[in-house]
Design a protein around this motif. Structure first.
Motif, PDB file in Angstrom:
ATOM      1  N   LEU A 161       0.822  -1.205   0.000  1.00  9.88           N
ATOM      2  CA  LEU A 161       0.000   0.000   0.000  1.00  9.88           C
ATOM      3  C   LEU A 161       0.860   1.260   0.000  1.00  9.88           C
ATOM      4  O   LEU A 161       0.629   2.180  -0.793  1.00  9.88           O
ATOM      5  N   ASP A 162       1.861   1.299   0.869  1.00  8.56           N
ATOM      6  CA  ASP A 162       2.744   2.469   0.918  1.00  8.56           C
ATOM      7  C   ASP A 162       3.456   2.681  -0.417  1.00  8.56           C
ATOM      8  O   ASP A 162       3.616   3.813  -0.869  1.00  8.56           O
ATOM      9  N   ARG A 163       3.844   1.587  -1.033  1.00  4.17           N
ATOM     10  CA  ARG A 163       4.556   1.686  -2.303  1.00  4.17           C
ATOM     11  C   ARG A 163       3.646   2.208  -3.413  1.00  4.17           C
ATOM     12  O   ARG A 163       4.045   3.082  -4.192  1.00  4.17           O
ATOM     13  N   VAL A 164       2.425   1.676  -3.494  1.00  4.37           N
ATOM     14  CA  VAL A 164       1.492   2.139  -4.535  1.00  4.37           C
ATOM     15  C   VAL A 164       1.206   3.628  -4.360  1.00  4.37           C
ATOM     16  O   VAL A 164       1.283   4.406  -5.319  1.00  4.37           O
ATOM     17  N   VAL A 165       0.878   4.024  -3.145  1.00  3.58           N
ATOM     18  CA  VAL A 165       0.557   5.435  -2.899  1.00  3.58           C
ATOM     19  C   VAL A 165       1.771   6.312  -3.159  1.00  3.58           C
ATOM     20  O   VAL A 165       1.676   7.348  -3.828  1.00  3.58           O
ATOM     21  N   GLY A 166       2.923   5.907  -2.658  1.00  2.07           N
ATOM     22  CA  GLY A 166       4.140   6.698  -2.851  1.00  2.07           C
ATOM     23  C   GLY A 166       4.500   6.870  -4.313  1.00  2.07           C
ATOM     24  O   GLY A 166       4.812   7.989  -4.761  1.00  2.07           O
ATOM     25  N   GLU A 167       4.468   5.784  -5.071  1.00  5.63           N
ATOM     26  CA  GLU A 167       4.792   5.861  -6.500  1.00  5.63           C
ATOM     27  C   GLU A 167       3.756   6.668  -7.267  1.00  5.63           C
ATOM     28  O   GLU A 167       4.095   7.424  -8.180  1.00  5.63           O
ATOM     29  N   ALA A 168       2.487   6.510  -6.903  1.00  3.64           N
ATOM     30  CA  ALA A 168       1.431   7.253  -7.594  1.00  3.64           C
ATOM     31  C   ALA A 168       1.580   8.750  -7.348  1.00  3.64           C
ATOM     32  O   ALA A 168       1.541   9.549  -8.285  1.00  3.64           O
ATOM     33  N   VAL A 169       1.778   9.130  -6.096  1.00  4.05           N
ATOM     34  CA  VAL A 169       1.915  10.553  -5.773  1.00  4.05           C
ATOM     35  C   VAL A 169       3.160  11.133  -6.451  1.00  4.05           C
ATOM     36  O   VAL A 169       3.126  12.250  -6.971  1.00  4.05           O
ATOM     37  N   ALA A 170       4.240  10.367  -6.485  1.00  6.47           N
ATOM     38  CA  ALA A 170       5.471  10.833  -7.135  1.00  6.47           C
ATOM     39  C   ALA A 170       5.268  11.041  -8.641  1.00  6.47           C
ATOM     40  O   ALA A 170       5.913  11.904  -9.236  1.00  6.47           O
ATOM     41  N   ALA A 171       4.374  10.279  -9.249  1.00  7.07           N
ATOM     42  CA  ALA A 171       4.129  10.377 -10.693  1.00  7.07           C
ATOM     43  C   ALA A 171       3.185  11.521 -11.062  1.00  7.07           C
ATOM     44  O   ALA A 171       3.053  11.857 -12.242  1.00  7.07           O
ATOM     45  N   LEU A 172       2.540  12.110 -10.064  1.00  6.07           N
ATOM     46  CA  LEU A 172       1.551  13.158 -10.342  1.00  6.07           C
ATOM     47  C   LEU A 172       2.184  14.541 -10.331  1.00  6.07           C
ATOM     48  O   LEU A 172       2.875  14.899  -9.374  1.00  6.07           O
ATOM     49  N   HIS A 212      -0.137  12.215   2.030  1.00  7.40           N
ATOM     50  CA  HIS A 212       0.894  12.150   0.991  1.00  7.40           C
ATOM     51  C   HIS A 212       0.780  13.283  -0.035  1.00  7.40           C
ATOM     52  O   HIS A 212       1.749  13.586  -0.727  1.00  7.40           O
ATOM     53  N   LEU A 213      -0.397  13.856  -0.153  1.00  9.61           N
ATOM     54  CA  LEU A 213      -0.620  14.904  -1.145  1.00  9.61           C
ATOM     55  C   LEU A 213      -0.371  16.280  -0.538  1.00  9.61           C
ATOM     56  O   LEU A 213      -0.515  16.483   0.666  1.00  9.61           O
ATOM     57  N   SER A 214      -0.039  17.223  -1.389  1.00  6.23           N
ATOM     58  CA  SER A 214       0.188  18.600  -0.935  1.00  6.23           C
ATOM     59  C   SER A 214      -1.100  19.407  -1.075  1.00  6.23           C
ATOM     60  O   SER A 214      -1.179  20.346  -1.860  1.00  6.23           O
TER      61      SER A 214
END
Length: 136
Positions: free
Chosen positions: A65-76, A112-114
């Motif tokens: 879960l942490d990996r999916v969210v982290g990678e997704a947020v980094a890609a946005l 995780h989001l700004s």
């Protein structure tokens, strides 16, 4: 590297499955959002299964879960962070009842989001308003 569109889809999938089951309503909402929102205009619909499977593989891996969210947020890009949160809320709100796991996921995503609290609250209120039904 995950594309921004793939990242948005990953977050919708995680939002839908955060309560351990993806309902038919949630799946239909994800598909409808991909079909009609401008952010997905250039998305190749034939890739949806591939993107969903990649998300599942990440979720089933270490720190899923942490990996999916982290990678997704980094890609946005920053301008799509509110879109990401709005899509996650839209998918979880479709059945008008949020389980504790869904609420925890949305909280995790907010962290995780700004985004400021006023923005996330407005997104949540708007989703509830869109999904209301007439009293029986």
């Amino acid at each position: 590297m995950t594309s921004a569109q793939d990242a948005l889809i990953h977050l919708m999938i995680v939002a839908a499955s955060s309560d351990s089951a993806m309902s038919e309503k949630e799946l239909k909402r994800i598909t409808a959002l991909i079909d009609r929102l401008p952010v997905f205009e250039s998305f190749d619909r034939s890739r949806l299964e591939e993107v969903a499977n990649a998300c599942a593989d990440l979720l089933n891996g270490p720190d899923g879960l942490d990996r999916v969210v982290g990678e997704a947020v980094a890609a946005l890009p920053p301008k799509l962070q509110d879109t990401a949160y709005a899509l996650a809320v839209e998918v979880t709100a479709v059945d008008l009842h949020l389980e504790q796991e869904e609420l925890r996921f949305l909280e995790m995503l907010r962290d995780h989001l700004s985004l400021d609290r006023l923005t996330t609250a407005a997104i949540e209120v708007a989703a509830r308003a869109r999904h209301r039904r007439l009293p029986a």
